[in-house]
Enzyme design. Structure first.
Site, PDB file in Angstrom:
ATOM      1  N   HIS A  79      93.137  31.049  92.211  1.00 27.20           N
ATOM      2  CA  HIS A  79      92.619  29.815  91.602  1.00 27.20           C
ATOM      3  C   HIS A  79      92.654  29.932  90.074  1.00 27.20           C
ATOM      4  O   HIS A  79      93.037  28.989  89.380  1.00 27.20           O
ATOM      5  CB  HIS A  79      91.158  29.570  92.002  1.00 27.20           C
ATOM      6  N   LYS A 124      76.667  21.389 104.884  1.00 25.53           N
ATOM      7  CA  LYS A 124      76.257  22.343 103.865  1.00 25.53           C
ATOM      8  C   LYS A 124      76.280  23.800 104.317  1.00 25.53           C
ATOM      9  O   LYS A 124      76.701  24.682 103.599  1.00 25.53           O
ATOM     10  CB  LYS A 124      74.838  22.007 103.416  1.00 25.53           C
ATOM     11  N   ARG A 148     100.895  27.701  97.926  1.00 28.47           N
ATOM     12  CA  ARG A 148     101.265  29.120  97.953  1.00 28.47           C
ATOM     13  C   ARG A 148     102.518  29.340  98.781  1.00 28.47           C
ATOM     14  O   ARG A 148     103.432  30.046  98.395  1.00 28.47           O
ATOM     15  CB  ARG A 148     100.110  29.955  98.542  1.00 28.47           C
ATOM     16  N   SER A 151      90.429  32.152  99.723  1.00 30.75           N
ATOM     17  CA  SER A 151      88.984  32.411  99.725  1.00 30.75           C
ATOM     18  C   SER A 151      88.547  32.914 101.099  1.00 30.75           C
ATOM     19  O   SER A 151      87.690  33.791 101.203  1.00 30.75           O
ATOM     20  CB  SER A 151      88.208  31.139  99.389  1.00 30.75           C
TER      21      SER A 151
END
Ligand code: PNS
Length: 172
Positions: free
Chosen positions: A19, A43, A93, A131
């Site tokens: 990133h 969340k 990517r 991530s």
């Protein structure tokens, strides 16, 4: 001349060196680059809280003058309109990213034709980095050198220790 304000949206859960590579490239191309962290509607699905993700990005981009970090909720195109942004930056990517990114870019364009999606490739050495993979390596105590900045590694180790402690002491 027209100023190009670009939004780089994502989950950034957490920010990786891939990133940051893209943020650096984007900061050279656009007049302003807003890194926009999406609030996950579910969340509890995020590893880091929105505030933690924003804070890590702020720390890692502090020296880039035309880059700011923000959080957003709801549709990306509404956020772009609110920020008067004319571009969205996304990283690709490998070919496997393309299908989803194309679908999102075309849908976003249908909703807001004035905003162009710009794809950039991170350095090849980050082409396998995500991530999700970083979180998984961290959960199993694997090496994170070269994948995330030191500060993010510290935060990952802390978070993993917290999660392990919560499993060991479910009542606390
Ligand atoms: O880092 P990610 O998880 O690939 O980022 C995906 C993100 C946050 C950019 C995307 O889910 C998004 O734009 N969410 C906001 C809601 C929205 O506008 N959805 C319609 C996209 S066509």
């Amino acid at each position: 001349m027209k100023q190009i304000i670009a939004i780089y949206p994502g989950s950034f859960d957490p920010v990786t060196n891939g990133h940051l590579d893209l943020i650096n490239r984007g900061s050279k191309l656009f007049d302003r680059l807003i890194v926009a962290v999406a609030r996950n509607p579910e969340k509890d699905m995020s590893f880091f809280t929105l505030e933690e993700r924003v804070a890590m990005l702020q720390a890692m981009t502090a020296e880039l003058e035309n880059v700011s970090v923000d959080a957003f909720e709801g549709l990306l195109m509404n956020y772009c309109t609110a920020k008067k942004a004319n571009a969205v930056l996304r990283g690709i990517r490998a070919v496997s990213d393309y299908e989803f990114e194309l679908q999102m870019a075309l849908m976003n364009r249908k909703m807001e034709p004035t905003v162009e999606t710009v794809f950039m490739m991170p350095a090849e050495k980050y082409s396998y980095l995500s991530s999700r993979i970083v979180r998984e390596i961290a959960m199993f105590g694997g090496p994170l050198t070269g994948l995330v900045p030191d500060l993010v590694e510290e935060q990952l180790r802390r978070k993993v220790a917290e999660k392990h402690a919560a499993v060991a002491n479910p009542t606390k």
